[in-house]
Scaffold this motif. Structure first.
Motif, PDB file in Angstrom:
ATOM      1  N   TYR A  64       0.791  -1.222   0.000  1.00 53.70           N
ATOM      2  CA  TYR A  64       0.000   0.000   0.000  1.00 53.70           C
ATOM      3  C   TYR A  64       0.826   1.276   0.000  1.00 53.70           C
ATOM      4  O   TYR A  64       0.345   2.316  -0.425  1.00 53.70           O
ATOM      5  CB  TYR A  64      -0.948   0.010   1.214  1.00 53.70           C
ATOM      6  N   SER A  65       2.065   1.251   0.486  1.00 51.75           N
ATOM      7  CA  SER A  65       2.834   2.490   0.617  1.00 51.75           C
ATOM      8  C   SER A  65       3.377   3.007  -0.705  1.00 51.75           C
ATOM      9  O   SER A  65       3.816   4.147  -0.782  1.00 51.75           O
ATOM     10  CB  SER A  65       3.979   2.302   1.611  1.00 51.75           C
ATOM     11  N   SER A  68      -1.060   6.013  -3.593  1.00 52.58           N
ATOM     12  CA  SER A  68      -2.225   6.452  -2.818  1.00 52.58           C
ATOM     13  C   SER A  68      -3.223   5.304  -2.768  1.00 52.58           C
ATOM     14  O   SER A  68      -3.301   4.496  -3.695  1.00 52.58           O
ATOM     15  CB  SER A  68      -2.887   7.650  -3.494  1.00 52.58           C
ATOM     16  N   ASP A  70      -7.167   3.818  -0.827  1.00 56.68           N
ATOM     17  CA  ASP A  70      -8.388   4.063  -0.069  1.00 56.68           C
ATOM     18  C   ASP A  70      -8.201   3.506   1.340  1.00 56.68           C
ATOM     19  O   ASP A  70      -7.986   2.305   1.513  1.00 56.68           O
ATOM     20  CB  ASP A  70      -9.569   3.386  -0.778  1.00 56.68           C
ATOM     21  N   VAL A  71      -8.271   4.371   2.332  1.00 60.32           N
ATOM     22  CA  VAL A  71      -8.068   3.981   3.725  1.00 60.32           C
ATOM     23  C   VAL A  71      -9.072   2.908   4.145  1.00 60.32           C
ATOM     24  O   VAL A  71      -8.728   1.966   4.864  1.00 60.32           O
ATOM     25  CB  VAL A  71      -8.175   5.216   4.647  1.00 60.32           C
ATOM     26  N   GLU A  72     -10.306   3.011   3.695  1.00 64.48           N
ATOM     27  CA  GLU A  72     -11.330   2.029   4.050  1.00 64.48           C
ATOM     28  C   GLU A  72     -10.997   0.640   3.513  1.00 64.48           C
ATOM     29  O   GLU A  72     -11.242  -0.363   4.176  1.00 64.48           O
ATOM     30  CB  GLU A  72     -12.700   2.482   3.565  1.00 64.48           C
ATOM     31  N   PHE A  74      -7.908  -0.504   2.962  1.00 64.37           N
ATOM     32  CA  PHE A  74      -6.805  -0.970   3.805  1.00 64.37           C
ATOM     33  C   PHE A  74      -7.346  -1.494   5.136  1.00 64.37           C
ATOM     34  O   PHE A  74      -6.976  -2.583   5.582  1.00 64.37           O
ATOM     35  CB  PHE A  74      -5.817   0.170   4.054  1.00 64.37           C
ATOM     36  N   GLU A  75      -8.205  -0.712   5.789  1.00 67.38           N
ATOM     37  CA  GLU A  75      -8.756  -1.119   7.088  1.00 67.38           C
ATOM     38  C   GLU A  75      -9.556  -2.411   6.979  1.00 67.38           C
ATOM     39  O   GLU A  75      -9.426  -3.296   7.827  1.00 67.38           O
ATOM     40  CB  GLU A  75      -9.637  -0.010   7.664  1.00 67.38           C
ATOM     41  N   TRP A  94      -5.345   6.356  12.587  1.00 66.92           N
ATOM     42  CA  TRP A  94      -4.391   6.949  11.655  1.00 66.92           C
ATOM     43  C   TRP A  94      -3.694   8.132  12.312  1.00 66.92           C
ATOM     44  O   TRP A  94      -4.331   9.049  12.817  1.00 66.92           O
ATOM     45  CB  TRP A  94      -5.109   7.370  10.370  1.00 66.92           C
ATOM     46  N   PRO A 112      -0.692   3.986   9.965  1.00 68.79           N
ATOM     47  CA  PRO A 112      -1.659   3.264  10.792  1.00 68.79           C
ATOM     48  C   PRO A 112      -1.078   2.840  12.136  1.00 68.79           C
ATOM     49  O   PRO A 112       0.065   2.395  12.219  1.00 68.79           O
ATOM     50  CB  PRO A 112      -2.003   2.037   9.948  1.00 68.79           C
TER      51      PRO A 112
END
Length: 154
Positions: A64-65, A68, A70-72, A74-75, A94, A112
């Motif tokens: 992921y790094s 860019s 989507d945070v959702e 990843f979570e 975060w 995170p």
């Protein structure tokens, strides 16, 4: 649905309702039911589980790094993997990231922080396994191997 006391009072999450047990919170609703929270707060997690969590997030952070994301997404992946592979309920917070040279926060960048909430599976914690793993220092921590400190003293 907001839990209510028999008198009609609206109770906040975690406060006991008429059923005698705490009302479900967001983690109970997300994972089904999360148990052993007080034990997790006391550090009842195996060193081998810490290594597995590191492996899960090491691979994810590498993937992921690079771009860019989507945070959702990843979570969701992180929570699903910890749940299915380890039986753990986690939360992700975060944190803002600072530039090493200037000390200023980098706009749009976050890192995170993983918080282990509890166990999803209803199994007791294996204290013998914990002793086995700690005395063999499977995490490779500094200090003498084969020693468990009690209250900060060897």
């Amino acid at each position: 649905m907001v839990p209510q006391h028999p008198s009609g009072l609206i109770l906040p999450p975690g406060v006991q309702g008429s059923g005698g047990k705490p009302a479900p919170d967001r983690f109970d609703r997300e994972y089904g039911e999360v148990g052993q929270r007080s034990e997790m707060a006391q550090g009842d997690i195996l060193d081998s589980e810490i290594l597995q969590i590191e492996a899960i997030f090491g691979g994810m952070l590498e993937r992921y790094s690079a771009k860019s994301f989507d945070v959702e997404v990843f979570e969701r992946e992180a929570k699903e993997r910890c749940h299915s592979q380890l039986g753990l309920a986690i939360d992700i917070i975060w944190k803002k990231v600072k530039d090493k040279n200037t000390g200023r926060f980098i706009e749009g960048a976050a890192s995170p922080k993983i918080e282990i909430i509890g166990r999803v599976e209803k199994k007791g914690f294996d204290h013998d396994q914990k002793v086995h793993e700690v005395t063999r220092n499977i995490l490779g921590l500094d200090g003498p191997s084969g020693v468990i400190k009690n209250g900060g003293q060897p």
